[in-house]
Design a protein around this motif. Structure first.
Motif, PDB file in Angstrom:
ATOM      1  N   VAL A 196       0.818  -1.216   0.000  1.00  0.00           N
ATOM      2  CA  VAL A 196       0.000   0.000   0.000  1.00  0.00           C
ATOM      3  C   VAL A 196       0.852   1.266   0.000  1.00  0.00           C
ATOM      4  O   VAL A 196       0.695   2.129  -0.875  1.00  0.00           O
ATOM      5  CB  VAL A 196      -0.989   0.016   1.186  1.00  0.00           C
ATOM      6  N   LEU A 197       1.734   1.411   0.963  1.00  0.00           N
ATOM      7  CA  LEU A 197       2.510   2.651   1.055  1.00  0.00           C
ATOM      8  C   LEU A 197       3.422   2.893  -0.149  1.00  0.00           C
ATOM      9  O   LEU A 197       3.468   4.017  -0.663  1.00  0.00           O
ATOM     10  CB  LEU A 197       3.301   2.703   2.370  1.00  0.00           C
ATOM     11  N   PRO A 198       4.134   1.870  -0.665  1.00  0.00           N
ATOM     12  CA  PRO A 198       4.968   2.129  -1.842  1.00  0.00           C
ATOM     13  C   PRO A 198       4.168   2.542  -3.086  1.00  0.00           C
ATOM     14  O   PRO A 198       4.685   3.263  -3.940  1.00  0.00           O
ATOM     15  CB  PRO A 198       5.680   0.795  -2.093  1.00  0.00           C
ATOM     16  N   GLU A 199       2.906   2.104  -3.168  1.00  0.00           N
ATOM     17  CA  GLU A 199       2.086   2.398  -4.341  1.00  0.00           C
ATOM     18  C   GLU A 199       1.201   3.632  -4.156  1.00  0.00           C
ATOM     19  O   GLU A 199       0.565   4.087  -5.104  1.00  0.00           O
ATOM     20  CB  GLU A 199       1.204   1.190  -4.676  1.00  0.00           C
ATOM     21  N   ALA A 200       1.146   4.163  -2.927  1.00  0.00           N
ATOM     22  CA  ALA A 200       0.243   5.286  -2.633  1.00  0.00           C
ATOM     23  C   ALA A 200       0.687   6.540  -3.371  1.00  0.00           C
ATOM     24  O   ALA A 200       1.860   6.904  -3.353  1.00  0.00           O
ATOM     25  CB  ALA A 200       0.203   5.545  -1.136  1.00  0.00           C
ATOM     26  N   LYS A 201      -0.269   7.198  -3.996  1.00  0.00           N
ATOM     27  CA  LYS A 201       0.014   8.421  -4.749  1.00  0.00           C
ATOM     28  C   LYS A 201      -0.426   9.682  -4.004  1.00  0.00           C
ATOM     29  O   LYS A 201       0.157  10.738  -4.184  1.00  0.00           O
ATOM     30  CB  LYS A 201      -0.707   8.372  -6.102  1.00  0.00           C
ATOM     31  N   ASN A 202      -1.476   9.566  -3.144  1.00  0.00           N
ATOM     32  CA  ASN A 202      -2.044  10.774  -2.538  1.00  0.00           C
ATOM     33  C   ASN A 202      -1.839  10.877  -1.023  1.00  0.00           C
ATOM     34  O   ASN A 202      -2.355  11.780  -0.391  1.00  0.00           O
ATOM     35  CB  ASN A 202      -3.536  10.882  -2.874  1.00  0.00           C
ATOM     36  N   PHE A 203      -1.086   9.939  -0.426  1.00  0.00           N
ATOM     37  CA  PHE A 203      -0.784  10.036   1.001  1.00  0.00           C
ATOM     38  C   PHE A 203       0.552   9.348   1.269  1.00  0.00           C
ATOM     39  O   PHE A 203       1.038   8.572   0.442  1.00  0.00           O
ATOM     40  CB  PHE A 203      -1.891   9.418   1.865  1.00  0.00           C
ATOM     41  N   ALA A 204       1.146   9.668   2.432  1.00  0.00           N
ATOM     42  CA  ALA A 204       2.444   9.100   2.777  1.00  0.00           C
ATOM     43  C   ALA A 204       2.577   8.942   4.289  1.00  0.00           C
ATOM     44  O   ALA A 204       1.990   9.701   5.062  1.00  0.00           O
ATOM     45  CB  ALA A 204       3.562   9.998   2.264  1.00  0.00           C
ATOM     46  N   TYR A 205       3.367   7.975   4.686  1.00  0.00           N
ATOM     47  CA  TYR A 205       3.733   7.777   6.085  1.00  0.00           C
ATOM     48  C   TYR A 205       4.975   8.626   6.330  1.00  0.00           C
ATOM     49  O   TYR A 205       5.956   8.514   5.608  1.00  0.00           O
ATOM     50  CB  TYR A 205       4.030   6.293   6.319  1.00  0.00           C
ATOM     51  N   VAL A 206       4.917   9.469   7.334  1.00  0.00           N
ATOM     52  CA  VAL A 206       6.056  10.356   7.603  1.00  0.00           C
ATOM     53  C   VAL A 206       6.692  10.055   8.959  1.00  0.00           C
ATOM     54  O   VAL A 206       7.406  10.880   9.510  1.00  0.00           O
ATOM     55  CB  VAL A 206       5.662  11.849   7.501  1.00  0.00           C
ATOM     56  N   GLY A 207       6.437   8.885   9.486  1.00  0.00           N
ATOM     57  CA  GLY A 207       7.033   8.500  10.750  1.00  0.00           C
ATOM     58  C   GLY A 207       6.026   8.522  11.874  1.00  0.00           C
ATOM     59  O   GLY A 207       4.839   8.728  11.669  1.00  0.00           O
ATOM     60  N   GLY A 208       6.522   8.325  13.062  1.00  0.00           N
ATOM     61  CA  GLY A 208       5.650   8.233  14.225  1.00  0.00           C
ATOM     62  C   GLY A 208       5.295   6.798  14.482  1.00  0.00           C
ATOM     63  O   GLY A 208       5.579   5.907  13.678  1.00  0.00           O
ATOM     64  N   PRO A 209       4.697   6.536  15.622  1.00  0.00           N
ATOM     65  CA  PRO A 209       4.371   5.151  15.951  1.00  0.00           C
ATOM     66  C   PRO A 209       3.300   4.591  15.023  1.00  0.00           C
ATOM     67  O   PRO A 209       2.433   5.317  14.548  1.00  0.00           O
ATOM     68  CB  PRO A 209       3.846   5.238  17.388  1.00  0.00           C
ATOM     69  N   ASN A 210       3.413   3.300  14.730  1.00  0.00           N
ATOM     70  CA  ASN A 210       2.367   2.590  13.997  1.00  0.00           C
ATOM     71  C   ASN A 210       2.039   1.352  14.812  1.00  0.00           C
ATOM     72  O   ASN A 210       2.842   0.911  15.636  1.00  0.00           O
ATOM     73  CB  ASN A 210       2.805   2.250  12.573  1.00  0.00           C
TER      74      ASN A 210
END
Length: 159
Positions: free
Chosen positions: A122-136
């Protein structure tokens, strides 16, 4: 692309016991082995039961967080209570979260599966959002028909 949703979540707190992961962040086999050994230890020594007694719901969280340039992994629960100096209070921000749902025969299998889908697809293919760190976190939410179900929650920002 894998099934996922973006959901707005209010801030929440997870209280957890944790370890520093020593494997490289790309060494999935090493990380999974360290996590598995940790979960076995806290299940056997009573720390997980201590956390469960403080929980506001039945969710058991598996949390990953970078702290002071260290990759940390926690077992935790949602609570407003503190237990000891060894436990860490992990603050999750009010944010939009990537939510990936799934099932597994064990919590470990579920965690590995959801982590792989979220960070590998999901994240590598996401075009309109991104993970920028923080706890998951991966939350084990229950069990039905012998299968464990849960969700991976990753805070994201719109691009």
């Amino acid at each position: 692309m894998a099934d996922y949703t973006l959901e707005e979540k209010d801030s929440f707190t997870v209280l957890g016991f944790g370890i520093e992961l020593k494997s490289n962040y790309t060494d999935f086999a090493g990380l999974n082995k360290e996590k598995s050994e940790f979960w076995k230890a806290i299940s056997q020594d009573g720390r997980l039961d201590t956390l469960k007694a403080l929980a506001v719901n039945d969710y058991i969280f598996s949390v990953n967080e970078a702290v002071n340039n260290k990759l940390m992994h926690y077992a935790g629960v949602m609570t407003d209570t503190s237990v000891s100096e060894e436990a860490r209070v992990i603050q999750f921000p009010k944010s939009e979260y990537l939510v990936v749902k799934g099932e597994g025969t064990t919590a470990e299998e579920l965690n590995t599966k959801l982590t792989g889908i979220a960070f590998g697809q999901v994240l590598p293919e996401a075009k309109n959002f991104a993970y920028v760190g923080g706890p998951n976190a991966m939350a084990v939410m229950g069990q039905r028909n012998g299968v464990i179900f849960g969700e991976m929650w990753i805070p994201v920002v719109r691009k």
